[in-house]
Write an enzyme that holds these catalytic residues in place. Structure first.
Site, PDB file in Angstrom:
ATOM      1  N   THR A 240       0.813  -1.129   0.102  1.00 19.52           N
ATOM      2  CA  THR A 240      -0.047  -0.010  -0.014  1.00 19.52           C
ATOM      3  C   THR A 240       0.917   1.146   0.055  1.00 19.52           C
ATOM      4  O   THR A 240       2.227   1.342   0.246  1.00 19.52           O
ATOM      5  CB  THR A 240      -0.831   0.271   1.122  1.00 19.52           C
ATOM      6  OG1 THR A 240      -1.808   1.277   1.150  1.00 19.52           O
ATOM      7  CG2 THR A 240      -0.022   0.146   2.498  1.00 19.52           C
ATOM      8  N   GLN A 262      -0.881   4.192   7.176  1.00 22.41           N
ATOM      9  CA  GLN A 262      -0.738   2.914   6.118  1.00 22.41           C
ATOM     10  C   GLN A 262       0.484   2.466   6.361  1.00 22.41           C
ATOM     11  O   GLN A 262       0.671   1.311   5.781  1.00 22.41           O
ATOM     12  CB  GLN A 262      -0.776   4.096   4.732  1.00 22.41           C
ATOM     13  CG  GLN A 262      -2.270   4.496   4.366  1.00 22.41           C
ATOM     14  CD  GLN A 262      -3.050   3.581   4.291  1.00 22.41           C
ATOM     15  OE1 GLN A 262      -3.264   2.653   3.705  1.00 22.41           O
ATOM     16  NE2 GLN A 262      -4.200   3.618   5.322  1.00 22.41           N
ATOM     17  N   HIS A 265       0.303  -1.228   7.439  1.00 22.83           N
ATOM     18  CA  HIS A 265      -0.025  -2.331   6.680  1.00 22.83           C
ATOM     19  C   HIS A 265       1.083  -3.377   6.698  1.00 22.83           C
ATOM     20  O   HIS A 265       0.975  -4.635   6.809  1.00 22.83           O
ATOM     21  CB  HIS A 265      -0.476  -1.843   5.310  1.00 22.83           C
ATOM     22  CG  HIS A 265      -1.971  -1.495   5.538  1.00 22.83           C
ATOM     23  ND1 HIS A 265      -2.859  -2.530   5.288  1.00 22.83           N
ATOM     24  CD2 HIS A 265      -2.571  -0.139   5.375  1.00 22.83           C
ATOM     25  CE1 HIS A 265      -4.092  -1.878   5.543  1.00 22.83           C
ATOM     26  NE2 HIS A 265      -3.774  -0.498   5.348  1.00 22.83           N
ATOM     27  N   GLU A 331      -1.840   5.249  -4.619  1.00 22.05           N
ATOM     28  CA  GLU A 331      -2.939   4.565  -4.412  1.00 22.05           C
ATOM     29  C   GLU A 331      -3.998   5.627  -3.341  1.00 22.05           C
ATOM     30  O   GLU A 331      -5.316   5.468  -3.831  1.00 22.05           O
ATOM     31  CB  GLU A 331      -2.653   3.277  -3.561  1.00 22.05           C
ATOM     32  CG  GLU A 331      -3.718   2.431  -3.109  1.00 22.05           C
ATOM     33  CD  GLU A 331      -3.370   1.436  -1.999  1.00 22.05           C
ATOM     34  OE1 GLU A 331      -4.383   0.414  -1.837  1.00 22.05           O
ATOM     35  OE2 GLU A 331      -2.495   1.553  -1.612  1.00 22.05           O
ATOM     36  N   HIS A 332      -3.541   6.146  -2.613  1.00 19.93           N
ATOM     37  CA  HIS A 332      -4.367   7.004  -1.563  1.00 19.93           C
ATOM     38  C   HIS A 332      -3.804   8.296  -1.642  1.00 19.93           C
ATOM     39  O   HIS A 332      -2.406   8.569  -1.450  1.00 19.93           O
ATOM     40  CB  HIS A 332      -4.181   6.547  -0.172  1.00 19.93           C
ATOM     41  CG  HIS A 332      -4.667   5.074   0.026  1.00 19.93           C
ATOM     42  ND1 HIS A 332      -3.670   4.069   0.301  1.00 19.93           N
ATOM     43  CD2 HIS A 332      -6.008   4.626   0.112  1.00 19.93           C
ATOM     44  CE1 HIS A 332      -4.496   3.132   0.253  1.00 19.93           C
ATOM     45  NE2 HIS A 332      -5.752   3.236   0.220  1.00 19.93           N
ATOM     46  N   ASP A 365     -10.584   3.248   3.876  1.00 18.85           N
ATOM     47  CA  ASP A 365     -10.459   1.929   4.129  1.00 18.85           C
ATOM     48  C   ASP A 365     -11.798   1.222   4.716  1.00 18.85           C
ATOM     49  O   ASP A 365     -11.895   0.143   4.599  1.00 18.85           O
ATOM     50  CB  ASP A 365      -9.152   1.892   5.306  1.00 18.85           C
ATOM     51  CG  ASP A 365      -8.073   2.105   4.751  1.00 18.85           C
ATOM     52  OD1 ASP A 365      -7.744   1.963   3.459  1.00 18.85           O
ATOM     53  OD2 ASP A 365      -7.012   2.379   5.325  1.00 18.85           O
ATOM     54  N   GLU A 419      -7.518  -2.066 -48.140  1.00 17.49           N
ATOM     55  CA  GLU A 419      -6.810  -3.238 -47.183  1.00 17.49           C
ATOM     56  C   GLU A 419      -6.450  -4.407 -47.803  1.00 17.49           C
ATOM     57  O   GLU A 419      -6.221  -5.249 -47.075  1.00 17.49           O
ATOM     58  CB  GLU A 419      -7.520  -3.091 -45.910  1.00 17.49           C
ATOM     59  CG  GLU A 419      -7.594  -1.824 -45.307  1.00 17.49           C
ATOM     60  CD  GLU A 419      -8.407  -1.967 -43.620  1.00 17.49           C
ATOM     61  OE1 GLU A 419      -8.935  -2.931 -43.335  1.00 17.49           O
ATOM     62  OE2 GLU A 419      -8.330  -1.074 -43.291  1.00 17.49           O
ATOM     63  N   HIS A 424     -14.484  -8.471 -47.775  1.00 18.06           N
ATOM     64  CA  HIS A 424     -15.333  -7.536 -46.900  1.00 18.06           C
ATOM     65  C   HIS A 424     -16.475  -6.662 -47.783  1.00 18.06           C
ATOM     66  O   HIS A 424     -17.467  -6.656 -47.460  1.00 18.06           O
ATOM     67  CB  HIS A 424     -14.429  -6.728 -46.099  1.00 18.06           C
ATOM     68  CG  HIS A 424     -13.551  -7.427 -44.774  1.00 18.06           C
ATOM     69  ND1 HIS A 424     -12.805  -8.430 -45.123  1.00 18.06           N
ATOM     70  CD2 HIS A 424     -13.654  -7.290 -43.647  1.00 18.06           C
ATOM     71  CE1 HIS A 424     -12.199  -8.925 -44.318  1.00 18.06           C
ATOM     72  NE2 HIS A 424     -12.769  -8.144 -43.177  1.00 18.06           N
TER      73      HIS A 424
END
Length: 433
Positions: A240, A262, A265, A331-332, A365, A419, A424
């Site tokens: 984290t 944090q 963690h 992340e945060h 969280d 092409e 097609h």
């Protein structure tokens, strides 16, 4: 926390990327071990999963598939305060997730020509809930609720057995699953569990899933990389991180508390302060030292904050702070400045953003209503967090009449000839022959 001084010059995006502090995590180093564990499960089925639980987790569970009665018991014996907290979190996350479901639309391209945009939920998903240094009933909520809001009808949840609970899945994790109506829960963890979800386990009656989501350790991340293609994944989660942009008006005590929250963690968690105030920087460093001595997991927090991935970054102004944050891709992201909206205007890359002194990451969280399964390791520069749309597939339904097709027949013929794919164009011309 070491200091990175960026004052006095303007840095290019490439220079900022090179200066960003990162944890030394290489998912590739775990790939060989993860592949072996997945192969064990594919060939050995339930017995391989039981053996892996004994080697890596909390011992061999009495049963890999958790009985419905055990889930019901976990709900009935859940601490009332925890139950209220989980139910309120479920309510809030459900509300916020509902806003993430895109509407079906119809676009009229021209006369007799229209495209319907629809969002189709994945039928079956597998959700991983980790159980290493901590237990995460909140991750049950964050994984399950957006899947349910998106319309997923089949959900398998896996979580490692816990030695402290007789090799059963943690009862609060089971209770959270029960409160959400999830009855397919397995006591398994690590790379083997990811393989089991992706490929299924015949002798367990575990059917393969189409998508695997949820955070985990480096072996879980490596396993998710390996099974991609057999099943989809949300992301490869790593340690984290939190980045706080703050100015002289910020409260050093609160900034320090958020960085520590944090760092709690994991030893590889990243905690970064970016500020244009040396006075605040000094005050935060002093507060971190004071508060770390008082926190429960002080050794883990100290390892994280003194690691190369954590830093105090000094910048000339808040515009430079936003530029560094965008390179970091947190992340945060917390913005604790006099004018948070002005800083927010310069932010492009972040998993989740928390504005003002009363919006700490801890709120996200648990009970903000936002999702806490977010891109780590700078992946916010190109990826979003887990949300209802993760469990949806965009499908365009093309519906043209003869008139509508006639309007573009000449264009199709011209492009297909260019092409060197004339069949097609022929397929269109055939409809008017």
């Amino acid at each position: 926390m070491h200091t990175i001084d960026l004052r006095g010059r303007t840095h290019t995006s490439a220079e900022l990327l090179a200066l960003v502090p990162r944890a030394a995590v290489d998912v590739a180093v775990a790939s060989e071990a993860a592949a072996a564990l997945i192969d064990e499960v594919r060939t050995g089925g339930s017995e391989a999963l039981l053996a892996q639980a004994d080697r890596f987790d909390g011992g061999r569970p009495p049963a890999l598939r958790v009985p419905a009665s055990e889930i019901a018991d976990a709900v009935s014996t859940l601490d009332p305060a925890v139950r209220r907290a989980l139910e309120e979190t479920i309510r809030r996350v459900r509300l916020a997730s509902a806003a993430q479901v895109p509407p079906n639309t119809v676009t009229e391209i021209g006369p007799g020509a229209r495209i319907r945009q629809r969002w189709q939920p994945i039928a079956r998903v597998g959700l991983y809930v980790p159980g290493g240094k901590a237990v995460y009933p909140s991750s049950v909520v964050m994984n399950v609720v957006p899947a349910q809001v998106a319309g997923v009808t089949s959900i398998a949840l896996v979580s490692p057995p816990q030695r402290d609970h007789g090799s059963h899945v943690h009862p609060v994790v089971l209770a959270a699953a029960g409160l959400l109506g999830i009855d397919e829960v397995y006591a398994m963890g690590g790379a083997g569990a990811i393989g089991a979800l992706a490929y299924g386990v015949d002798d367990l009656g575990l059917e393969p899933v189409q998508l695997v989501t949820g955070p985990g350790n480096v072996y879980v991340a490596a396993a998710k990389r390996l099974i991609r293609g057999q099943a989809g994944i949300d992301a490869e989660a790593g340690p984290t991180d939190i980045l706080v942009v703050a100015d002289a008006a910020a409260d050093a005590r609160l900034v320090a508390a958020d960085l520590i929250s944090q760092a709690e963690h994991d030893e590889l968690a990243a905690a970064v302060l970016v500020t244009d105030s040396t006075e605040l920087a000094d005050a935060v460093v002093a507060e971190v030292e004071r508060q770390v001595a008082l926190t429960t997991h002080r050794e883990r927090v100290t390892a994280a904050l003194t690691g190369g991935q954590s830093a105090v970054v000094l910048v000339d102004d808040l515009e430079a702070a936003a530029a560094f944050s965008n390179a970091f891709g947190p992340e945060h992201l917390e913005i604790q400045t006099t004018d948070a909206e002005a800083v927010l205007a310069g932010i492009q890359n972040a998993g989740a953003i928390f504005l003002g002194p009363h919006s700490p990451v801890s709120l996200g969280d648990y009970a903000a209503g936002s999702n806490h399964v977010l891109p780590t390791g700078g992946q916010a520069r190109f990826a979003a967090g887990l949300n209802a749309a993760t469990f949806l597939r965009s499908q365009q339904v093309v519906e043209y009449t003869e008139e509508g097709l006639a309007d573009v027949a000449e264009s199709i013929a011209a492009l297909s000839a260019t092409e060197a794919l004339p069949a097609h164009g022929d397929a269109v011309v055939a409809r008017f022959s």
